[in-house]
Design an enzyme around this catalytic site. Sequence first.
Site, mmCIF file in Angstrom:
data_model
loop_
_atom_site.group_PDB
_atom_site.id
_atom_site.type_symbol
_atom_site.label_atom_id
_atom_site.label_comp_id
_atom_site.label_asym_id
_atom_site.label_seq_id
_atom_site.Cartn_x
_atom_site.Cartn_y
_atom_site.Cartn_z
ATOM 1 N N LYS A 23 0.866 -1.141 0.016
ATOM 2 C CA LYS A 23 0.009 0.043 0.042
ATOM 3 C C LYS A 23 0.897 1.188 -0.158
ATOM 4 C CE LYS A 23 -3.053 2.863 2.888
ATOM 5 N NZ LYS A 23 -3.467 3.092 4.160
ATOM 6 N N GLY A 81 -10.635 8.034 7.454
ATOM 7 C CA GLY A 81 -11.973 8.631 7.524
ATOM 8 C C GLY A 81 -12.990 8.099 8.259
#
Length: 262
Positions: A105, A193
């Site tokens: 990632k 988030g």
Amino acid sequence: MDGAQRVDDTWSVAGRTFRSRLIVGTGKYKDYAQNAAAAEAAGAEIVTVALRRVNLSDPTQPLLVDYVKPDRFTFLPNTAGCFTGEDAVRTLRLAREAGGWDLVKLEVLSNTKHLLPDMEETLRALKLLISDGFQVMVYCSDDPVYALKLEEAGAAAIMPAAAPIGSGRGIQNFLNLGLIIEQSKVPVLVDAGVGTASDAVLAMEAGCDAVLMNTAIAEAREPLRMATAMKHAVIAGREAYLAGRMDKRTYGDPSSPRAGLI
């Protein structure tokens, strides 16, 4: 289904296939034992590993791999804390040497308090990593134009932020997220988030392939309970997406027929 997703409802990234659509992190927990328990409670198959923030090699300190087992979870090394393409490449080369990991990632942050990605530098870093043989899932802003550039450059998955990392504010721009999902031919995952279970449901109902989270579980009052809630939320959101929601209407529509009343 007894709390589990259907066996045939899988998703794939970089040639690897998974059943769980919930990816969890390995940071902010009180210890590695709680981290491992949360990953199990979440039903996760993939865990992200911030290479600069966890111990993978110092035997004098607790080792992540003694708790979160590499033979149980797919490790997804990430470049959290990197601000340049060179930093990201150097970090992931070390990861490949240490664990043989090539599915990674990428996140290259802007050096600001909102921790949003530096997209110009992210795209440059992606190209460097792909040329070095990595398969790269990319953390990015919710910008459909840059998301397409990342995919065209060879990203294995597009991972737009729902909101700033650790903010817990949920998805802030459903329009852009929908545009990214619509145009993408690789998996799209909401990353960063998410704050609570309803955020995960909405991400899956929007059509995301999976959801990645860390703080929402690690900083919950009861992390293991929240991990379980997130597992069910992702399953519920995915099932609702596959079922296809009813049309929204301006006026009421009675459940009983209008004709043939007694």
